[in-house]
Design a protein around this motif. Sequence first.
Motif, PDB file in Angstrom:
ATOM      1  N   ILE A  21      -0.882  -3.169  -2.339  1.00  0.00           N
ATOM      2  CA  ILE A  21       0.435  -2.742  -1.932  1.00  0.00           C
ATOM      3  C   ILE A  21       0.836  -2.763  -0.449  1.00  0.00           C
ATOM      4  O   ILE A  21      -0.029  -2.104   0.368  1.00  0.00           O
ATOM      5  N   THR A  49       2.336  -5.491  -4.941  1.00  0.00           N
ATOM      6  CA  THR A  49       3.449  -4.790  -4.537  1.00  0.00           C
ATOM      7  C   THR A  49       3.963  -5.157  -3.094  1.00  0.00           C
ATOM      8  O   THR A  49       3.125  -4.554  -2.239  1.00  0.00           O
ATOM      9  N   ARG A  51       7.177  -3.512  -0.702  1.00  0.00           N
ATOM     10  CA  ARG A  51       8.048  -2.735  -1.166  1.00  0.00           C
ATOM     11  C   ARG A  51       8.402  -2.147   0.334  1.00  0.00           C
ATOM     12  O   ARG A  51       7.341  -1.736   0.997  1.00  0.00           O
ATOM     13  N   ASN A  76       3.890 -10.517  -9.292  1.00  0.00           N
ATOM     14  CA  ASN A  76       3.907  -9.652  -8.076  1.00  0.00           C
ATOM     15  C   ASN A  76       5.458  -9.062  -8.127  1.00  0.00           C
ATOM     16  O   ASN A  76       6.459  -9.314  -8.650  1.00  0.00           O
ATOM     17  N   PHE A  77       5.375  -8.025  -7.458  1.00  0.00           N
ATOM     18  CA  PHE A  77       6.639  -7.088  -7.521  1.00  0.00           C
ATOM     19  C   PHE A  77       7.288  -7.195  -5.866  1.00  0.00           C
ATOM     20  O   PHE A  77       6.307  -6.783  -4.978  1.00  0.00           O
TER      21      PHE A  77
END
Length: 189
Positions: A21, A49, A51, A76-77
Motif C-alpha cells: 500500500i 494499492t 492511493r 492494482n488499485f
Amino acid sequence: ISKASSTSSTGIYLKNSYNFIIDNNVIEDIRGTSSIGINLEGGSANNNTVRNNIIRNRTYTNSVDIGIHLYDAESNFIYNNIIENTSIRGISLITNSYFNAIYNNNINNSATYGIFIFNSVSSNNFTNNTIENSNTYDLYAKTNTQNTFYNITFNDTTASFTATDVSIKDVPNPSANTTNLLNLTSGSN
C-alpha cells in the motif's frame, strides 16, 4: 520525497512486488532523464494499492516525466491521487498491464498525455478520473483491448483523445466538458 539526478529517478519503485500500500505521500520535483513519481513494474507487480498521493512539479522544468507508471502490472488499485505538471504523462499503463482499477484521480497540466495506455494493455477500468490541460492528448490508447472508461471528465476547451478498441461511457450529464455517452470501438477521434 524530492530527488535530483542526471540519470533516471523514481520517487517510489516497486519491482516484482505485491500486496503493498502506497498511501499519503507527496512526491515532487523528481528530476532525471526518465523520472517517475510511482513505478509498479515486473511480472508480479500485482495487487498493490496506490492511493491519496500527490505527485507534482513545483519549480523545475523537465522533472517528473510520468506521475504513476504501470509496466507488466496486474490487479492494482490506483485511486484518489493528484498528479500535476508532469513533463510527459500523468498515468501510464504499458506492456502487459491487465485488470487494474484506476479511479478518482485528478491529472492536471501534463505536457504530453493525461492518461497513456499502449502495447497489450487490456481489461482495465478507469472510473471518475478528471484530466485537464494535456498538451497533446488527454487520453491516448493504442494497441489495447477491452479497456473501459466511465465518467471521464476533460476539463479544458481543447480536450482530445485517440483510441482503438476502447469503450468510453458516461452517466448522462449535460455538461459540455464530458464525453457524454461516447463509445469508441475503433479508429481515432
